[in-house]
Design a protein around this motif. Structure first.
Motif, PDB file in Angstrom:
ATOM      1  N   GLY A   1       3.006   5.215 -10.525  1.00 26.13           N
ATOM      2  CA  GLY A   1       3.909   4.827  -9.441  1.00 26.13           C
ATOM      3  C   GLY A   1       3.333   3.796  -8.493  1.00 26.13           C
ATOM      4  O   GLY A   1       3.938   3.497  -7.462  1.00 26.13           O
ATOM      5  N   ASN A   2       2.159   3.245  -8.824  1.00 29.17           N
ATOM      6  CA  ASN A   2       1.523   2.232  -7.973  1.00 29.17           C
ATOM      7  C   ASN A   2       1.958   0.839  -8.420  1.00 29.17           C
ATOM      8  O   ASN A   2       1.455   0.319  -9.416  1.00 29.17           O
ATOM      9  N   VAL A   3       2.920   0.280  -7.709  1.00 28.33           N
ATOM     10  CA  VAL A   3       3.438  -1.050  -8.048  1.00 28.33           C
ATOM     11  C   VAL A   3       3.472  -1.906  -6.788  1.00 28.33           C
ATOM     12  O   VAL A   3       3.458  -1.406  -5.664  1.00 28.33           O
ATOM     13  N   LEU A   4       3.530  -3.216  -7.010  1.00 28.25           N
ATOM     14  CA  LEU A   4       3.618  -4.165  -5.899  1.00 28.25           C
ATOM     15  C   LEU A   4       4.994  -4.044  -5.253  1.00 28.25           C
ATOM     16  O   LEU A   4       6.015  -4.165  -5.928  1.00 28.25           O
ATOM     17  N   GLN A   5       4.988  -3.799  -3.935  1.00 29.85           N
ATOM     18  CA  GLN A   5       6.264  -3.607  -3.242  1.00 29.85           C
ATOM     19  C   GLN A   5       6.117  -3.936  -1.762  1.00 29.85           C
ATOM     20  O   GLN A   5       5.141  -3.523  -1.133  1.00 29.85           O
ATOM     21  N   SER A   6       7.058  -4.698  -1.233  1.00 30.28           N
ATOM     22  CA  SER A   6       7.064  -5.049   0.190  1.00 30.28           C
ATOM     23  C   SER A   6       8.313  -4.453   0.843  1.00 30.28           C
ATOM     24  O   SER A   6       9.439  -4.781   0.459  1.00 30.28           O
ATOM     25  N   LYS A   7       8.101  -3.589   1.824  1.00 31.78           N
ATOM     26  CA  LYS A   7       9.231  -2.982   2.540  1.00 31.78           C
ATOM     27  C   LYS A   7       9.967  -4.009   3.398  1.00 31.78           C
ATOM     28  O   LYS A   7      11.153  -3.849   3.697  1.00 31.78           O
ATOM     29  N   GLU A   8       9.246  -5.064   3.786  1.00 35.22           N
ATOM     30  CA  GLU A   8       9.870  -6.093   4.626  1.00 35.22           C
ATOM     31  C   GLU A   8      10.973  -6.830   3.875  1.00 35.22           C
ATOM     32  O   GLU A   8      11.944  -7.283   4.476  1.00 35.22           O
ATOM     33  N   ILE A   9      10.826  -6.957   2.562  1.00 33.07           N
ATOM     34  CA  ILE A   9      11.866  -7.602   1.761  1.00 33.07           C
ATOM     35  C   ILE A   9      13.138  -6.764   1.793  1.00 33.07           C
ATOM     36  O   ILE A   9      14.247  -7.299   1.936  1.00 33.07           O
TER      37      ILE A   9
END
Length: 354
Positions: free
Chosen positions: A22-30
């Motif tokens: 479950g460790n993936v690149l993710q930006s909450k700001e997007i």
């Protein structure tokens, strides 16, 4: 080693393993930027529809207020009517908000769904770990980013209100609807400026999250070596497996020697067992071959089973070097082998008629 510096990029295997966890690149700001921009764009597009329905409902309620008697019989229809109006007004905006909360997340994670990230980790209960996270680079950047956002957004709103204040004050002499329309448009303009700011913030945050993610995935040279061993197999284990496979192959090969027609030998270094089945093969087939000790074992088994052994050093070396087990002999060796098989079959016929 535990203290070895991690300087190597993550391997494809490590990336796959991290994705499974479950460790993936993710930006909450997007997600935030897309949601805010989408919601206010939907409100602006649907503003006429929303105002029209609100005014219509308010007018109906006002007209019927003088004669409307609230009783148990007509209370529920009134509630249903109010809920219908609210759903018609809020429903499309909520649908847009829900979609814009899901689509950017799915796009970033490429549709990943895993329950492993939700599993409880007792390490999270450790207060020392919590304190470390408070003073981590990501936490500090998050705080600074939040402060900058608040300051910039506050300045933008203050600047816009200051620029529009003379017009807002002059609207006191204008009609109510005209004043509300101008204020509404002003609010939307300010929101759009904020959305543009959020888009730039989201882009910067995505780059920062990508840098953090890649840094977290980095491996040491030793980890890369260990992974390579796991994927390719430990050399010692592979050697033992290969040795075992060779032993099994030799065992099967020795079982086929009693069915051979002839053994070509040199005289102790090489031995090749040939078999010719006219119904299955176009040419004689090598069913066993060996060198040194293995050659002696082939000859020993052949002698126990009354199989003729013919000494022909050049032919034995050629068969051993050029023909794999289970393959037919090449065309250039046909004549040499045919002469030997002719002698073998002649001797067999003599023994049968003796």
């Amino acid at each position: 080693m535990a203290g070895e510096e991690k300087t190597e990029k993550a391997t494809p295997k490590k990336r796959r393993d991290q994705r499974k966890e479950g460790n993936v690149l993710q930006s909450k700001e997007i997600v935030t930027a897309a949601s805010v921009l989408g919601i206010f764009s939907a409100v602006r597009l649907l503003a006429g529809f929303i105002i029209k329905n609100l005014l219509s409902f308010t007018a109906r309620m006002y007209e019927n207020s003088a004669t409307y008697d609230v009783t148990a019989e007509n209370f529920m229809p009134l509630i249903v009517q109010m809920i219908t109006v609210v759903v018609m007004i809020v429903g499309p905006v909520c649908a847009v908000a829900m979609l814009l909360g899901i689509i950017p997340t799915v796009a970033q994670t490429r549709g990943l769904f895993t329950m492993k990230a939700l599993k409880p980790k007792f390490s999270r209960l450790n207060p020392l770990e919590g304190i470390k996270k408070l003073f981590s680079m990501q936490a500090i950047v998050g705080i600074l980013k939040g402060l900058i956002e608040v300051i910039v957004i506050g300045y933008m709103i203050f600047n816009e209100i200051s620029d529009r204040m003379p017009i807002i004050l002059s609207l006191m002499d204008a009609g109510l609807m005209q004043g509300l329309a101008y204020i509404g448009l002003s609010v939307f303009d300010m929101v759009m400026l904020i959305c543009i700011l959020l888009v730039f913030v989201a882009a910067g945050d995505f780059l920062f999250q990508w840098w953090q993610f890649e840094k977290k995935l980095k491996m040491s040279k030793q980890e890369v070596k260990e992974e390579f061993k796991q994927m390719e197999g430990d050399p010692q284990v592979k050697s033992k497996i290969k040795q075992r496979q060779q032993q099994m192959a030799q065992s099967r090969m020795m079982q086929d020697v009693p069915s051979a027609d002839v053994i070509i030998r040199n005289p102790t270094h090489y031995a090749v067992a040939l078999k010719y089945d006219q119904d299955k093969n176009r040419a004689p087939e090598v069913i066993a071959k060996g060198k040194d000790y293995l050659a002696m074992k082939i000859v020993e088994i052949a002698e126990k089973n009354d199989i003729m052994c013919v000494e022909d050093p050049p032919l034995a070396r050629s068969l051993y070097a050029d023909v794999d087990i289970g393959r037919e002999i090449p065309y250039e060796l046909y004549n040499a082998v045919a002469e030997i098989l002719t002698v073998v079959y002649r001797e067999k016929n003599k023994s049968l008629h003796a």
